[in-house]
Design a protein around this motif. Structure first.
Motif, short mmCIF file in Angstrom:
data_model
loop_
_atom_site.label_atom_id
_atom_site.label_comp_id
_atom_site.label_asym_id
_atom_site.label_seq_id
_atom_site.Cartn_x
_atom_site.Cartn_y
_atom_site.Cartn_z
N TRP B 202 0.85 -1.33 -0.05
CA TRP B 202 -0.08 -0.21 -0.20
C TRP B 202 0.63 1.28 0.00
O TRP B 202 0.34 2.57 -0.13
CB TRP B 202 -1.14 0.10 1.24
CG TRP B 202 -1.79 -1.37 1.04
CD1 TRP B 202 -1.70 -2.39 2.00
CD2 TRP B 202 -2.77 -1.52 0.25
NE1 TRP B 202 -2.70 -3.27 1.56
CE2 TRP B 202 -3.43 -2.83 0.30
CE3 TRP B 202 -3.42 -0.77 -0.91
CZ2 TRP B 202 -4.54 -3.16 -0.19
CZ3 TRP B 202 -4.27 -1.48 -1.69
CH2 TRP B 202 -4.93 -2.73 -1.49
N GLU B 222 1.87 -2.84 -13.16
CA GLU B 222 0.72 -3.38 -13.15
C GLU B 222 0.32 -4.64 -12.40
O GLU B 222 -0.72 -5.05 -12.10
CB GLU B 222 0.53 -3.87 -14.75
CG GLU B 222 0.10 -2.93 -15.76
CD GLU B 222 1.39 -1.92 -16.34
OE1 GLU B 222 2.34 -1.87 -15.68
OE2 GLU B 222 0.92 -1.04 -17.26
N MET B 225 -0.70 -3.41 -9.23
CA MET B 225 -2.06 -2.84 -9.27
C MET B 225 -2.94 -4.36 -9.22
O MET B 225 -4.11 -4.25 -8.47
CB MET B 225 -2.45 -2.33 -10.43
CG MET B 225 -1.73 -0.60 -10.61
SD MET B 225 -1.65 -0.02 -9.01
CE MET B 225 -3.66 0.78 -9.26
N ALA B 226 -2.31 -5.30 -9.88
CA ALA B 226 -3.11 -6.75 -9.72
C ALA B 226 -3.22 -7.28 -8.33
O ALA B 226 -4.32 -7.81 -7.72
CB ALA B 226 -2.74 -7.78 -10.85
N ARG B 228 -3.12 -5.42 -5.74
CA ARG B 228 -3.94 -4.67 -4.94
C ARG B 228 -5.55 -5.20 -5.20
O ARG B 228 -6.09 -5.19 -4.19
CB ARG B 228 -3.94 -3.42 -5.14
CG ARG B 228 -2.70 -2.81 -4.78
CD ARG B 228 -2.53 -1.42 -4.71
NE ARG B 228 -1.69 -0.67 -4.10
CZ ARG B 228 -1.52 0.73 -4.06
NH1 ARG B 228 -2.15 1.44 -4.73
NH2 ARG B 228 -0.40 1.11 -3.38
N ASP B 229 -5.85 -5.30 -6.42
CA ASP B 229 -7.24 -5.61 -6.70
C ASP B 229 -7.58 -7.08 -6.07
O ASP B 229 -8.49 -7.19 -5.50
CB ASP B 229 -7.20 -5.96 -8.14
CG ASP B 229 -7.39 -4.72 -9.11
OD1 ASP B 229 -7.17 -3.69 -8.41
OD2 ASP B 229 -7.56 -4.65 -10.21
N PHE B 232 -8.04 -6.59 -2.57
CA PHE B 232 -9.45 -5.82 -2.30
C PHE B 232 -10.38 -7.05 -2.20
O PHE B 232 -11.46 -6.81 -1.59
CB PHE B 232 -9.52 -5.08 -3.26
CG PHE B 232 -11.07 -4.08 -3.42
CD1 PHE B 232 -10.79 -2.58 -2.61
CD2 PHE B 232 -12.36 -4.45 -3.50
CE1 PHE B 232 -11.98 -1.97 -2.45
CE2 PHE B 232 -13.44 -3.70 -3.48
CZ PHE B 232 -13.27 -2.21 -2.88
N GLU B 233 -10.32 -7.87 -3.33
CA GLU B 233 -11.28 -8.99 -3.35
C GLU B 233 -11.28 -10.09 -2.35
O GLU B 233 -12.30 -10.36 -1.63
CB GLU B 233 -10.90 -9.57 -4.47
CG GLU B 233 -11.87 -10.84 -5.21
CD GLU B 233 -11.30 -11.68 -6.26
OE1 GLU B 233 -10.66 -11.21 -7.19
OE2 GLU B 233 -11.81 -12.69 -6.51
N HIS B 245 -9.93 2.07 1.24
CA HIS B 245 -10.44 1.46 0.12
C HIS B 245 -12.01 1.30 0.21
O HIS B 245 -12.75 1.56 -0.63
CB HIS B 245 -9.69 0.48 -0.31
CG HIS B 245 -8.25 0.37 -0.92
ND1 HIS B 245 -7.16 1.05 -0.26
CD2 HIS B 245 -7.84 0.63 -2.20
CE1 HIS B 245 -6.27 1.41 -1.22
NE2 HIS B 245 -6.54 1.17 -2.44
N GLU B 315 -19.22 -7.11 -7.22
CA GLU B 315 -18.77 -7.56 -5.82
C GLU B 315 -19.41 -8.92 -5.80
O GLU B 315 -18.65 -9.80 -5.34
CB GLU B 315 -19.15 -6.77 -4.58
CG GLU B 315 -18.47 -5.31 -4.62
CD GLU B 315 -18.79 -4.47 -3.45
OE1 GLU B 315 -18.09 -3.64 -3.02
OE2 GLU B 315 -19.83 -4.39 -3.20
N HIS B 318 -17.27 -11.49 -7.39
CA HIS B 318 -15.86 -11.78 -7.06
C HIS B 318 -15.81 -11.99 -5.66
O HIS B 318 -14.96 -11.65 -4.88
CB HIS B 318 -15.03 -10.30 -7.20
CG HIS B 318 -14.62 -10.28 -8.75
ND1 HIS B 318 -13.68 -10.69 -9.34
CD2 HIS B 318 -15.52 -9.84 -9.86
CE1 HIS B 318 -13.49 -10.34 -10.66
NE2 HIS B 318 -14.75 -9.87 -10.86
#
Ligand code: SF4
Ligand code: SF4
Ligand code: SF4
Lengths: 293, 319
Positions: B202, B222, B225-226, B228-229, B232-233, B245, B315, B318
């Motif tokens: 982060w 990239e 970022m993947a 992080r995604d 998040f999931e 977030h 959401e 996922h």
């Protein structure tokens, strides 16, 4: 000239002066704005792609209905929307899946025909810099200005400068400073990150970055800095005092939004461009400008 | 051609200030920077230290800065650097402690950081036939990340490392990607715990500098970022990042747009009095300037119900 206008959350929230300046400048230049009012925040690189791609497909579909290029006034909006657009354009199967799963229910569909451009690019690529020059009523002679782009106006290349002809995008701010008669104060941090994205997760690092860039420009002799990114503005202007304090110095470098800077040259007064909302005092710049008028 | 190499020198364990030594040498027109360094060491100064291994752009051992720009010494032609002047500067890469001359300390720079992500696979129990079959499409992506040279050029170009050397950096995070997205790995949650610690995932500002600097086209930003995604999931474990977030997502779900004032407060945490007090000076000043930094009635997008529907559906998919 007409654009589907995506003002972005920051110009409608934390930096209302940007919205004021952008709409006034557009009106003066004869750039018509069809503001998209029922669209979402693009996710700003904070929301995961599986959420932001569908909501951005919706925004692009709305612009497509109007049949107009989508214009932004924020580096981050530009980068995030363009990256989503690239994925949707390049992969029809992915686009169809998003259309089916998310947009169909609302009777929308994105066909992948829309272009996303920042106002800065519009000025150079669509409007024409000579045409802009012809409208200048107050050349900003003697004003020393440092450019600050915001990451998303520089990188990644496949999003920002996909074609050879786009290479000039990396110098538009410098060219603009020159075009309005101001003096360029170049510095090494102009294409770097302002620190905003980690303002909450690591304020110390964020402030160190903010102080580094504003401090360097100031030290090189800049009277002010101009940025096309309101998130950069939130850091470079909004956090500058904190950042300077952490370094044990004063910096006091006014940060102008791109349309405020253009607006000055078009003859608007600082008051009309809402300078009063800045956190770092813009007095010195205002004095200098008043002597030009 | 005759060229002057101005090479950074540092002598460990002495009081002598680091500086540059000048070496004038004669090189062929196709010579690389590494050819020059080898020639200097062989013919002029045996004390010059630098690293190089494969000498053909595969191993990433000879990263240096030539005329200020990071590169591999073995694939950079001297002629590409002498267009303006017959003098070139050769320095160690940035963001890394120097041991001697062009030799830097890779332990603190890279290996200790890679160590922090537990760089090994935690496979499920062995399949009956001893094989775990993975579709090639999945492996192709992992293989790309695995093709990393460990050259450190992404860390060299990173924006955060110059202000905080403790930051995990893009190379180590790319290594984490390699395991997190490997379908055989069973330690995903554990691994996220390590990479989400402070100065980890982060702290990246997603500036895409790392991707621009990677000579292998691995696109470290990239990959970050993947990650992080994915975090998040799965549920972000770092409390501060989680608040930021999920509050961001919440704001957009409620009104379609972002309410930055509310976001700032919620990111600090509503019970974190010290954090909230820290916001006050900025908030007071902003309020005087009409910047509305504290929770206020944010305009709502008329499309809010549709936006909410889309987010909830995404959401759901996922979960
Ligand atoms: S400079 Fe900072 S705020 Fe501006 S676009 Fe880059 S990351 Fe975002
Ligand atoms: S994207 Fe993140 S890791 Fe990569 S250079 Fe920027 S801050 Fe460093
Ligand atoms: S990701 Fe690229 S730049 Fe970074 S260490 Fe690996 S090969 Fe080098």
């Amino acid at each position: 000239m007409k654009y589907a206008f995506y003002p972005g959350c920051v110009s409608r929230g934390g930096c209302p002066e940007l919205y004021t300046a952008a709409t006034k400048v557009a009106a003066r230049l004869g750039i018509e704005l069809d503001e998209l009012r029922d669209v979402a925040c693009n996710g700003a690189g904070v929301l995961p792609k599986y959420i932001s791609d569908p909501i951005n497909a919706r925004t692009l579909a709305k612009a497509e209905r109007l049949g107009e290029t989508l214009m932004t006034i924020c580096s981050t909006c530009t980068g995030v929307l363009r990256a989503a657009n690239l994925r949707l354009k390049e992969d029809p199967e992915y686009r169809e899946q998003i259309n089916r799963d998310y947009l169909a229910e609302e009777g929308l569909q994105y066909r992948g025909t829309i272009e996303v451009k920042h106002l800065l690019w519009v000025l150079f690529e669509d409007y024409g810099i000579d045409r802009l020059k012809a409208q200048i009523r107050r050349p900003l002679t003697g004003l020393k200005v440092s450019p600050f782009y915001g990451c998303f106006m520089r990188r990644p290349p496949e999003v920002v400068t996909p074609a050879k002809e786009d290479a000039g995008r990396k110098n538009y701010l410098e060219n603009l400073i020159d075009a309005v008669g101001a003096e360029l104060t170049d510095f090494s941090g102009k294409g770097k990150c302002c620190g905003f994205p980690i303002l909450t997760s690591n304020p110390d690092n964020s402030h160190a970055m903010t102080a580094k860039h504003t401090g360097e420009a100031k030290q090189k002799g800049a009277d002010c800095m101009v940025t096309p990114c309101p998130l950069c503005h939130l850091s470079l202007d909004g956090q500058q005092a904190e950042a300077a304090k952490a370094r044990g110095t004063n910096i006091d470098l006014p940060i102008l939004h791109l349309p405020q800077f253009v607006g000055l040259a078009l003859g608007f007064s600082p008051a009309e461009l809402d300078f009063k909302r800045h956190m770092v005092s813009t007095k010195e710049v205002e004095n200098q400008v008043s002597m030009l008028a | 051609m005759e060229v002057t190499f101005k090479v950074y020198r540092k002598e460990p364990g002495t009081q002598t200030q680091p500086g540059r030594s000048d070496y004038k040498i004669e090189l062929g027109k196709d010579a690389t920077v590494l050819d020059g360094l080898l020639k200097i060491r062989d013919e002029l100064d045996g004390t010059l230290a630098f690293r190089a291994s494969c000498m053909r752009g595969y191993c990433g051992d000879c990263t240096i800065r030539a005329n200020g720009k990071s590169c591999f010494a073995c694939t950079t032609r001297v002629s590409s650097l002498t267009q303006k002047s017959p003098e070139i500067t050769v320095d160690p890469v940035r963001n890394m402690p120097v041991i001697k001359d062009l030799v830097s300390d890779w332990d603190t720079f890279l290996w200790n950081k890679i160590d922090r992500i537990h760089p090994w696979l935690e496979p499920p129990g062995t399949a009956a036939n001893g094989e775990t079959i993975i579709p090639d499409s999945v492996m192709a992506d992992i293989r790309k990340a695995m093709s990393c040279y460990y050259c450190g050029l992404c860390d060299e170009g990173c924006t955060v490392l110059p202000v905080d050397f403790g930051f995990m950096g893009p190379a180590a995070l790319t290594k984490a990607y390699r395991f997190v997205f490997d379908p055989r790995d069973t330690a995903t949650r554990e691994r996220f715990k390590y990479i989400e610690e402070s100065k980890g995932l982060w702290d990246c500002v997603h500036c895409f500098e790392a991707s621009e600097h990677c000579p292998r086209g691995i696109a470290p930003t990239e990959r970050i970022m993947a990650l992080r995604d994915k975090a998040f999931e799965l549920g972000i474990q770092n409390p501060r990042a989680a608040r930021h977030h999920y509050s961001f997502a919440d704001s957009i779900k409620k009104s379609g747009v972002l309410d930055e004032g509310k976001l700032a407060v919620e990111s600090e945490g509503l019970t974190n009095i010290r954090g909230l007090v820290r916001l006050l000076p900025t908030a007071a000043r902003a309020l005087r300037r009409g910047k509305a930094p504290i929770p206020y009635i944010h305009h709502k997008s008329p499309g809010a119900p549709q936006i909410r529907r889309i987010i909830e559906k995404a959401e759901e998919k996922h979960r």
